[in-house]
Design a protein around this motif. Structure first.
Motif, mmCIF file in Angstrom:
data_model
loop_
_atom_site.group_PDB
_atom_site.id
_atom_site.type_symbol
_atom_site.label_atom_id
_atom_site.label_comp_id
_atom_site.label_asym_id
_atom_site.label_seq_id
_atom_site.Cartn_x
_atom_site.Cartn_y
_atom_site.Cartn_z
ATOM 1 N N SER A 195 0.814 -1.206 0.000
ATOM 2 C CA SER A 195 0.000 0.000 0.000
ATOM 3 C C SER A 195 0.857 1.269 0.000
ATOM 4 C CB SER A 195 -0.923 -0.003 1.220
ATOM 5 O OG SER A 195 -1.925 0.978 1.099
ATOM 6 N N ASN A 196 0.275 2.354 -0.532
ATOM 7 C CA ASN A 196 0.919 3.669 -0.590
ATOM 8 C C ASN A 196 0.180 4.590 0.374
ATOM 9 O OD1 ASN A 196 1.854 6.266 -1.300
ATOM 10 N ND2 ASN A 196 2.092 5.714 -3.446
ATOM 11 N N TYR A 197 0.904 5.129 1.365
ATOM 12 C CA TYR A 197 0.296 5.939 2.427
ATOM 13 C C TYR A 197 0.310 7.436 2.116
ATOM 14 C CZ TYR A 197 -0.384 1.656 4.898
ATOM 15 O OH TYR A 197 -0.839 0.407 5.241
ATOM 16 N N GLY A 198 0.843 7.807 0.955
ATOM 17 C CA GLY A 198 0.549 9.112 0.407
ATOM 18 C C GLY A 198 1.545 10.233 0.578
ATOM 19 N N ARG A 217 2.285 13.524 -1.038
ATOM 20 C CA ARG A 217 1.157 13.977 -1.863
ATOM 21 C C ARG A 217 -0.051 14.355 -1.020
ATOM 22 N NH1 ARG A 217 5.045 14.016 -4.560
ATOM 23 N NH2 ARG A 217 5.562 12.649 -6.322
ATOM 24 N N VAL A 218 -0.248 13.638 0.093
ATOM 25 C CA VAL A 218 -1.364 13.934 0.997
ATOM 26 C C VAL A 218 -0.866 13.864 2.436
ATOM 27 C CG1 VAL A 218 -3.208 13.144 -0.536
ATOM 28 C CG2 VAL A 218 -2.088 11.509 0.988
ATOM 29 N N SER A 219 -1.577 14.539 3.315
ATOM 30 C CA SER A 219 -1.254 14.539 4.740
ATOM 31 C C SER A 219 -2.438 15.141 5.480
ATOM 32 C CB SER A 219 0.010 15.354 5.017
ATOM 33 O OG SER A 219 0.237 15.484 6.419
ATOM 34 N N GLU A 220 -2.542 14.845 6.767
ATOM 35 C CA GLU A 220 -3.536 15.510 7.600
ATOM 36 C C GLU A 220 -2.989 16.804 8.205
ATOM 37 O OE1 GLU A 220 -6.795 14.200 7.491
ATOM 38 O OE2 GLU A 220 -5.585 13.204 5.943
ATOM 39 N N GLY A 238 -5.624 16.724 1.912
ATOM 40 C CA GLY A 238 -5.909 15.677 2.879
ATOM 41 C C GLY A 238 -6.118 14.331 2.211
ATOM 42 N N HIS A 239 -6.041 13.265 2.989
ATOM 43 C CA HIS A 239 -6.232 11.928 2.431
ATOM 44 C C HIS A 239 -7.595 11.777 1.754
ATOM 45 C CE1 HIS A 239 -2.748 10.897 4.948
ATOM 46 N NE2 HIS A 239 -2.618 9.832 4.179
ATOM 47 N N ALA A 240 -8.598 12.473 2.266
ATOM 48 C CA ALA A 240 -9.938 12.331 1.701
ATOM 49 C C ALA A 240 -10.006 12.805 0.258
ATOM 50 C CB ALA A 240 -10.940 13.115 2.551
ATOM 51 N N THR A 241 -9.063 13.685 -0.142
ATOM 52 C CA THR A 241 -9.073 14.197 -1.517
ATOM 53 C C THR A 241 -8.424 13.237 -2.498
ATOM 54 O OG1 THR A 241 -6.931 15.350 -1.371
ATOM 55 C CG2 THR A 241 -8.876 16.530 -0.560
ATOM 56 N N ALA A 297 -5.943 6.827 12.670
ATOM 57 C CA ALA A 297 -6.158 7.971 13.575
ATOM 58 C C ALA A 297 -5.037 8.966 13.304
ATOM 59 C CB ALA A 297 -6.159 7.541 15.036
ATOM 60 N N SER A 298 -5.312 10.241 13.560
ATOM 61 C CA SER A 298 -4.294 11.277 13.377
ATOM 62 C C SER A 298 -4.423 12.309 14.480
ATOM 63 C CB SER A 298 -4.412 11.927 11.997
ATOM 64 O OG SER A 298 -5.657 12.573 11.840
#
Length: 357
Positions: free
Chosen positions: A237-240, A243-246, A257-260, A269-270
């Motif tokens: 898996s790729n955790y982003g 490219r993405v972060s909270e 964000g990850h949701a995008t 959890a974050s």
């Protein structure tokens, strides 16, 4: 089973603390079968503590470490068959050419003598490549799975984009055989070279790794300005990151964000504000039966011990316990007590037992 049984009352506060010893910039610890404790110190010392007597010695023969910033001596873990093969695994920051550095993992045996001993049969079995400039984000936490495979966290060295490059070890979680060779069933084994070692990618600064009772692997990582994460690890898996972060970049620049970007694996959890997580254990002892399967994380900037409830593939923060100082490492002792190492100089080793009140 994640939450405490209704029949079990959790004392408030749940812990009684006992100071056991002090160390200079400790980073990690592990218990030997005889109950003694190995502790790494960032400047390059491997200490041996006899908890019963309080005597503290040194194991010599440690590899030269590149000390500075976040770099130095790192993790220490026993092979699952240590009782029969004697292998101890060590991680550390290693100098390269020019001003470059990178993490390394070695294994060795210990010839004990008196209150200390020396390393023998030292073998370096993994290097974090490429070596790069800077003194941050080495990661180099290590763990063994039930299948005997060796897991190494390899952080992004504050270089960002290489976390998405399978031909760079930066920003990855690595899975190896215990001798450093590559398992044929790794997800990217067919690509060869560095990619063959990789289990997951897109990580920032992984400073905690632990298996739960069901054999699932969990890691946590420091986010940028906000967005510390705890993640359930899934094959390939790729955790982003990046490219993405909270969270946001330190200069205030936004990060999606990850949701995008649902193609990237989002954290279970974050934290924002951050806790600056360091050290991770998923509790399995009898001393605190109400904490079975709960994760405990050391908080550096928060100066707390953070308890996280894990239920299946979900996680949520359950409680925080102020410690008054940065917590670098968390371990479970042979008797089920929790052990904490503070960060920095003159750092205390704490034993946590149930509060009788």
């Amino acid at each position: 089973m994640a939450g405490p049984s209704p029949a079990l009352r959790i004392p408030d506060p749940p812990f009684a603390r006992t100071e056991v010893a002090r160390f200079d910039e400790p980073w990690a610890m592990t218990f030997l079968p005889d109950g003694r404790l190995l502790v790494t110190e960032k400047r390059g010392r491997l200490r041996l503590l006899d908890i019963a007597s309080g005597r503290k010695g040194e194991i010599t023969g440690v590899p030269a470490v590149a000390y500075g910033g976040q770099g130095g001596f790192g993790d220490v873990v026993l092979h699952p068959q240590y009782a029969s093969n004697g292998w101890v695994y060590l991680s550390y920051a290693e100098a390269g050419s020019g001003d470059t550095r990178g993490a390394a993992v070695a294994r060795a045996k210990i010839a004990f003598s008196g209150d200390g001993g020396r390393l023998t049969d030292l073998q370096v079995i993994w290097w974090q490549v490429p070596k790069v400039t800077g003194q941050g984000h080495y990661g180099h936490r290590i763990a063994f799975g039930a299948d005997g495979k060796l897991w190494i966290t390899s952080s992004d060295r504050q270089k960002l984009d290489p976390a998405q490059d399978l031909q760079s070890a930066l920003g990855k979680l690595m899975r190896l055989n215990d001798d450093g060779s590559v398992p044929a069933d790794n997800p990217f084994a067919g690509q060869g070279d560095v990619a063959a070692q990789v289990w997951t990618l897109g990580h920032r600064n992984l400073l905690g790794i632990a298996f739960d009772a069901q054999g699932r692997l969990w890691t946590h990582e420091m986010g940028p300005a906000g967005g510390d994460e705890i993640n359930l690890i899934e094959r390939g898996s790729n955790y982003g990151w990046p490219r993405v972060s909270e969270g946001r970049h330190y200069d205030g620049t936004a990060i999606p964000g990850h949701a995008t970007r649902p193609q990237f694996n989002a954290p279970e959890a974050s934290w924002n504000p951050v806790i600056s997580p360091a050290g991770l254990v998923i509790y399995s002892g009898q001393m605190f039966p109400y904490f079975h399967s709960h994760a405990f994380i050391g908080g550096l900037s928060s100066q707390e011990l953070i308890r996280v409830e894990i239920a299946g593939d979900s996680a949520r923060e359950a409680a925080r316990y102020p410690m008054g100082r940065r917590i670098r490492e968390v371990e479970q002792g042979p008797d089920g007590a929790l052990w904490l190492l503070e960060d920095g100089s003159d750092a205390r080793l704490w034993k946590l037992t149930p509060n009788p009140g």
